[in-house]
Motif scaffolding. Structure first.
Motif, short mmCIF file in Angstrom:
data_model
loop_
_atom_site.label_atom_id
_atom_site.label_comp_id
_atom_site.label_asym_id
_atom_site.label_seq_id
_atom_site.Cartn_x
_atom_site.Cartn_y
_atom_site.Cartn_z
N TYR A 19 0.78 -1.25 0.09
CA TYR A 19 0.07 0.32 -0.11
C TYR A 19 1.25 1.39 0.04
CZ TYR A 19 -4.33 -2.85 1.59
OH TYR A 19 -4.81 -3.71 1.97
N GLU A 32 -1.36 3.98 -2.10
CA GLU A 32 -2.55 3.38 -1.99
C GLU A 32 -2.59 3.70 0.27
OE1 GLU A 32 -4.17 2.72 -3.17
OE2 GLU A 32 -3.79 2.28 -5.42
N THR A 33 -1.95 4.86 0.22
CA THR A 33 -2.32 4.72 2.00
C THR A 33 -3.86 4.94 2.15
OG1 THR A 33 -0.08 5.39 3.07
CG2 THR A 33 -1.86 6.35 3.91
N PRO A 34 -4.35 6.02 1.83
CA PRO A 34 -6.00 6.17 2.20
C PRO A 34 -6.90 5.23 1.80
CG PRO A 34 -5.42 7.78 0.40
CD PRO A 34 -4.03 6.47 0.14
N ALA A 35 -6.17 4.03 0.86
CA ALA A 35 -7.13 2.56 0.78
C ALA A 35 -6.55 1.75 2.25
CB ALA A 35 -6.69 1.84 -0.52
N VAL A 95 -5.90 2.52 5.26
CA VAL A 95 -6.79 3.76 5.92
C VAL A 95 -8.04 2.05 6.30
CG1 VAL A 95 -7.92 5.05 7.21
CG2 VAL A 95 -5.21 5.22 6.67
N LYS A 96 -8.45 2.90 5.01
CA LYS A 96 -10.27 2.57 4.90
C LYS A 96 -10.30 0.76 5.04
CE LYS A 96 -13.65 2.01 1.14
NZ LYS A 96 -13.77 2.76 0.32
N ALA A 97 -9.30 0.12 4.92
CA ALA A 97 -9.35 -1.27 4.83
C ALA A 97 -9.08 -1.73 6.28
CB ALA A 97 -8.13 -2.12 4.49
N TRP A 98 -8.21 -1.11 7.12
CA TRP A 98 -7.61 -1.34 8.18
C TRP A 98 -9.08 -0.73 9.66
CZ3 TRP A 98 -7.90 1.85 13.30
CH2 TRP A 98 -6.55 1.16 14.36
N TRP A 99 -10.13 0.29 8.99
CA TRP A 99 -10.88 0.64 9.61
C TRP A 99 -12.48 -0.37 9.46
CZ3 TRP A 99 -11.46 3.10 13.89
CH2 TRP A 99 -10.46 4.38 14.26
N ALA A 100 -12.01 -1.09 8.27
CA ALA A 100 -13.23 -1.79 7.82
C ALA A 100 -13.70 -3.11 8.31
CB ALA A 100 -13.39 -1.67 6.49
#
Length: 226
Positions: free
Chosen positions: A188, A193-196, A198-203
């Motif tokens: 990432y 793809e840092t935003p992706a 962070v999104k995957a981590w929170w999800a």
């Protein structure tokens, strides 16, 4: 996070460690997008084509190091490896809200950086094959957190290890599902793809054993007339 005094004591212990042979300096790992600040936080150093990843024992004292040669991806260990806890464990106080476990030291640095350098991130010592053993050995520390986010590689060994560790940690465990083109945290960061991430981590999904359902799973059926 460890206090300034704790970190200074740890650095002194590193300087005193007689059993360590390889020394280096703190620098960014540019090909991975990892900053100097991140390397300094984890006390990761470099010399020539070698990266030196320090490990501490349960008391927080520097006890061992993994030395990785970049060119051929080989590594060796120095010091009292049998006493080493998870990579990065001594830098964080137990009992927080989140802790993330990854498969390797570089992934720990990448994940910590992408999460804003504010949530604890640790790595198992010997990859997916020994992840369950490492997590069992440090279960009390991991179990002190409210949520344990498992972010292993998106390959078969990584998925198998994630399931085993999630079963160990029970309802506290959350498992990250990677996007298709990224198999680990380093991918990432390197790919921008840092935003992706962070999104995957929170999800990350809360782990539930097969066959177990919740009220929300069957709510629609409950309200449907027979």
């Amino acid at each position: 996070e460890a206090s300034h005094e704790d970190r200074e004591r740890w650095k002194e212990a590193i300087n005193r460690a007689n059993s360590m042979k390889t020394e280096g300096e703190v620098k960014p790992i540019s090909d991975r997008g990892i900053t100097r600040d991140t390397c300094e936080f984890y006390n990761v150093t470099q010399t020539g084509q070698k990266h030196i990843y320090p490990y501490a024992d349960e008391s927080g004292a520097y006890t061992a190091a993994k030395v990785r040669t970049v060119a051929n991806k080989s590594f060796s260990v120095e010091g009292q490896w049998g006493q080493a806890t998870l990579f990065g464990q001594s830098l964080f106080h137990k009992g927080g809200k989140y802790v993330t476990i990854v498969e390797g030291e570089l992934d720990a640095l990448a994940a910590f950086q992408m999460l804003g350098s504010k949530w604890p991130v640790v790595s198992v010592r010997n990859g997916a094959q020994a992840a369950l053993k490492d997590c069992k050995a440090n279960f009390e520390w991991l179990d002190s957190f409210e949520s344990v986010v498992i972010c292993f590689d998106a390959d078969e060994p990584g998925k198998k290890a994630a399931k085993e560790v999630a079963e160990l940690l029970g309802s506290k465990a959350k498992v990250v599902k990677h996007i298709n083109q990224c198999k680990d945290a380093c991918d990432y960061l390197k790919s921008g793809e840092t935003p992706a991430f962070v999104k995957a981590w929170w999800a990350a999904d809360e782990y539930r054993p097969a066959g177990i359902v919740t009220i929300s799973d069957i709510k629609e059926r409950l309200w449907t007339p027979p």
